[in-house]
Design an enzyme around this catalytic site. Structure first.
Site, PDB file in Angstrom:
ATOM      1  N   HIS A  36     -63.759  69.026 -63.064  1.00 50.41           N
ATOM      2  CA  HIS A  36     -63.316  70.284 -62.251  1.00 50.41           C
ATOM      3  C   HIS A  36     -63.875  69.411 -60.733  1.00 50.41           C
ATOM      4  O   HIS A  36     -64.561  69.911 -60.188  1.00 50.41           O
ATOM      5  CB  HIS A  36     -63.240  71.327 -62.374  1.00 50.41           C
ATOM      6  CG  HIS A  36     -62.963  72.383 -61.822  1.00 50.41           C
ATOM      7  ND1 HIS A  36     -62.862  73.716 -62.123  1.00 50.41           N
ATOM      8  CD2 HIS A  36     -61.979  72.190 -61.067  1.00 50.41           C
ATOM      9  CE1 HIS A  36     -62.099  74.635 -60.944  1.00 50.41           C
ATOM     10  NE2 HIS A  36     -61.244  73.696 -60.518  1.00 50.41           N
TER      11      HIS A  36
ATOM     12  N   HIS B  38     -67.814  69.934 -61.044  1.00 47.34           N
ATOM     13  CA  HIS B  38     -68.648  70.068 -62.033  1.00 47.34           C
ATOM     14  C   HIS B  38     -68.054  69.762 -63.058  1.00 47.34           C
ATOM     15  O   HIS B  38     -66.979  69.125 -62.911  1.00 47.34           O
ATOM     16  CB  HIS B  38     -69.212  71.554 -62.059  1.00 47.34           C
ATOM     17  CG  HIS B  38     -67.796  72.172 -62.202  1.00 47.34           C
ATOM     18  ND1 HIS B  38     -67.560  72.811 -60.787  1.00 47.34           N
ATOM     19  CD2 HIS B  38     -66.756  72.738 -62.970  1.00 47.34           C
ATOM     20  CE1 HIS B  38     -66.168  73.629 -60.897  1.00 47.34           C
ATOM     21  NE2 HIS B  38     -66.085  73.153 -62.459  1.00 47.34           N
TER      22      HIS B  38
ATOM     23  N   GLU C   7     -41.961  55.614 -22.278  1.00 47.38           N
ATOM     24  CA  GLU C   7     -41.175  55.104 -23.481  1.00 47.38           C
ATOM     25  C   GLU C   7     -39.466  56.050 -23.022  1.00 47.38           C
ATOM     26  O   GLU C   7     -38.844  55.533 -22.885  1.00 47.38           O
ATOM     27  CB  GLU C   7     -41.205  54.803 -25.090  1.00 47.38           C
ATOM     28  CG  GLU C   7     -40.306  54.063 -25.335  1.00 47.38           C
ATOM     29  CD  GLU C   7     -39.841  54.215 -26.771  1.00 47.38           C
ATOM     30  OE1 GLU C   7     -40.534  54.532 -28.050  1.00 47.38           O
ATOM     31  OE2 GLU C   7     -39.308  53.740 -27.212  1.00 47.38           O
TER      32      GLU C   7
ATOM     33  N   ASP D 173     -67.163  71.614 -67.046  1.00 47.20           N
ATOM     34  CA  ASP D 173     -66.943  72.753 -67.141  1.00 47.20           C
ATOM     35  C   ASP D 173     -66.937  72.388 -69.078  1.00 47.20           C
ATOM     36  O   ASP D 173     -66.141  71.746 -69.607  1.00 47.20           O
ATOM     37  CB  ASP D 173     -65.555  73.724 -67.877  1.00 47.20           C
ATOM     38  CG  ASP D 173     -65.938  73.754 -65.459  1.00 47.20           C
ATOM     39  OD1 ASP D 173     -66.413  74.659 -65.586  1.00 47.20           O
ATOM     40  OD2 ASP D 173     -64.329  73.363 -64.867  1.00 47.20           O
TER      41      ASP D 173
ATOM     42  N   LYS E 132     -41.195  60.888 -26.595  1.00 51.76           N
ATOM     43  CA  LYS E 132     -40.203  59.495 -27.364  1.00 51.76           C
ATOM     44  C   LYS E 132     -41.172  59.077 -27.715  1.00 51.76           C
ATOM     45  O   LYS E 132     -42.196  58.088 -26.785  1.00 51.76           O
ATOM     46  CB  LYS E 132     -38.961  59.201 -27.470  1.00 51.76           C
ATOM     47  CG  LYS E 132     -38.725  58.286 -28.300  1.00 51.76           C
ATOM     48  CD  LYS E 132     -37.875  57.380 -27.340  1.00 51.76           C
ATOM     49  CE  LYS E 132     -37.006  56.632 -28.402  1.00 51.76           C
ATOM     50  NZ  LYS E 132     -37.474  55.320 -29.496  1.00 51.76           N
TER      51      LYS E 132
ATOM     52  N   ASP F 216     -43.200  56.172 -29.752  1.00 46.17           N
ATOM     53  CA  ASP F 216     -43.011  54.810 -30.334  1.00 46.17           C
ATOM     54  C   ASP F 216     -43.662  54.418 -31.451  1.00 46.17           C
ATOM     55  O   ASP F 216     -44.696  53.746 -31.841  1.00 46.17           O
ATOM     56  CB  ASP F 216     -43.468  53.730 -29.689  1.00 46.17           C
ATOM     57  CG  ASP F 216     -43.493  52.617 -28.983  1.00 46.17           C
ATOM     58  OD1 ASP F 216     -41.908  52.331 -30.569  1.00 46.17           O
ATOM     59  OD2 ASP F 216     -43.349  51.265 -28.839  1.00 46.17           O
TER      60      ASP F 216
END
Ligand code: MN
Length: 511
Positions: free
Chosen positions: A46, A52, A362, A54, A227, A229
């Protein structure tokens, strides 16, 4: 009777969990036939806050449970701390999957071992007295074992036990059984496989595309974003897992694993976001060739997230953009690097465009603030560029007379209907590495005939042709009157776009 008893014993298990959110079993009924066979035991790996194992033993119609912090050991001299946890339903013995973020025990659960156990004395008495001795008949754990309760400090809430292997033919002082077996006993999956495949992630959909415009639109009704790139990416997130799709729907999660991991950490049970994955150049700008270098060298990438398509499993594309972005910003929170919320400015688009262009960026994307999200190219998103950029298909090259230079220029085209129309050649922008890579790709794609519908005679005389499936990103000053790129510079290959999609984008006036 047994059923009512199990019901009582499972009260704590049930109060800790919200079964509308976790897929852990809500069922306490004993599996059919278990009465007649030996009681089962199961070990579940788990990956919660702390990893650990279980350890669970069937008794009283439930699974008596301990969290073994370091996991079981086959070495009899190793006493492993086993913290008693709440009783689990028998059906939990076949649970494998991911418990969503924010839920009790959030994390991935793997069935690590299972089988039957044989108590030596009465387990009811043993549980009370604090000593259980038993034999395990599992696939990975076998032989004699014991669980011994440590004397707790008064008022201590946790019951601490020790899990100890007895000295027998199944004990071993060498090696680590936990490292030897790292896959599920049930499905052979690794922890990672379980965490990704178990979750229902939002599906890819065609992203919204911007229309090229000559000028920035005016008015408060437009939100302006930078914008970027880079590579367009749709990011699907649910319950601790994430997937990254390209604009064509290819799964590039592995390629952008760091971005995916960051996205997986977002507290959501089903979100689809739109974004651009980028790398920054030395000037701090996003730059397509830097992105390609970063991808090849494993350098860190960033991701600007700019839209929200699904939220907690619900389609939110019909909400206005400003509302989608408000929710998106909230989801991303202040700090979720490498994910960055793509900020915007309302109004003043042309002013912003001018200042960004003069700073060497750009361009901008202007979006209608009240528009819904729609797949495909629309006019509610406009891109206004600073320089011209265009994707073009490589259909061949001109050989070079210089020694060591594999080619002088590449021959480029774009589709008009089914015809690949010649758009000129580009000989700048390649470094040595890129030239060699391209030359190798050209050798594999060599063909005799021109893929272009038409090639000027002077170029055709020398040209070498290739199968036209490579897409190049080209920066240029303008198209000449006969439609050729002028002063073109190669910026990189686009692996996220198909050659058949390449057409010349024409600017339109924004209204
Ligand atoms: Mn656990």
């Amino acid at each position: 009777m047994a059923r009512r008893q199990a019901e009582t014993l499972l009260k704590e298990y049930r109060t800790k969990r919200d079964f509308s959110k976790t897929r852990e079993p809500d069922d306490h009924r004993p599996a059919r036939g278990t009465k007649k066979t030996a009681p089962v035991f199961v070990v579940q790996k788990h990956d919660a806050t702390r990893l650990h194992y279980d350890f669970r033993l069937e008794w009283d119609g439930v699974l008596k449970s301990w969290a073994v912090t370091k996991g079981p050991s086959l070495d009899p001299s190793e006493n492993r701390l086993a913290v008693r946890t709440e009783d689990h339903p028998l059906s939990y013995g076949s649970f494998e999957g991911t418990i969503p973020k924010g839920q009790y025990g959030a994390g991935t659960v793997m069935l690590w071992d299972k089988g039957h156990w044989e108590p030596e004395d009465d387990p009811g008495q043993g549980l009370k007295k604090g000593k259980l001795t038993f034999t395990l008949h599992g696939e990975r754990l076998k032989g004699k074992w014991s669980l011994v309760r440590m004397s707790g400090k008064p008022g201590e809430k946790r019951e601490n036990w020790l899990l100890i292997k007895a000295d027998d033919e199944h004990s071993s002082r060498r090696g680590d059984v936990l490292r030897k077996y790292t896959k599920s006993i049930e499905s052979s999956r690794t922890m990672r496989k379980i965490s990704v495949s178990d979750v229902e992630l939002p599906k890819w959909r065609e992203p919204q595309l911007a229309t090229l415009a000559d000028a920035a639109p005016d008015g408060e009704g437009w939100l302006t974003e930078m914008k970027y790139d880079g590579y367009r990416a749709l990011i699907a997130v649910a319950a601790g897992a994430a997937r990254i799709y390209t604009r064509n729907g290819q799964d590039w999660t592995e390629r952008f694993s760091e971005i995916a991991e960051a996205a997986a950490g977002l507290p959501t049970s089903g979100t689809l976001m739109d974004s651009e994955i980028v790398a920054f150049n030395a000037d701090g700008k996003t730059d397509f060739s830097s992105l390609q270098k970063a991808l090849n060298s494993g350098r860190a990438l960033s991701c600007f997230v700019f839209d929200l398509l699904e939220e907690e499993g619900e389609d939110v594309t019909s909400l206005p953009l400003h509302e989608r972005k408000r929710r998106l910003e909230k989801l991303l929170g202040g700090e979720s690097e490498p994910l960055i919320f793509s900020a915007h400015v309302a109004g003043n688009a042309s002013e912003i465009h001018r200042s960004l262009c003069s700073a060497g960026y750009e361009g901008i994307i202007a979006k209608r603030a009240n528009s819904s999200y729609r797949s495909g190219r629309t006019k509610s998103w406009l891109k206004v560029k600073c320089t011209n950029r265009q994707e073009l298909v490589i259909g061949g090259y001109s050989p070079s007379d210089k020694r060591g230079r594999p080619f002088a220029s590449i021959l480029l085209g774009a589709y008009e209907g089914n015809a690949l129309i010649y758009k000129g050649r580009v000989g700048a922008g390649f470094d040595e590495d890129m030239m060699e890579k391209l030359a190798a790709s050209f050798r594999k794609r060599a063909r005799k005939t021109a893929p272009f519908a038409d090639v000027p005679r002077d170029i055709a005389r020398q040209a070498r042709y290739v199968t036209p499936d490579l897409v190049a990103e080209i920066e240029f000053t303008e198209f000449t009157s006969d439609g050729m790129v002028r002063h073109g510079v190669f910026k990189g290959l686009r692996h996220d776009k198909g050659a058949r999609e390449v057409v010349v984008e024409r600017g339109s006036k924004a209204r």
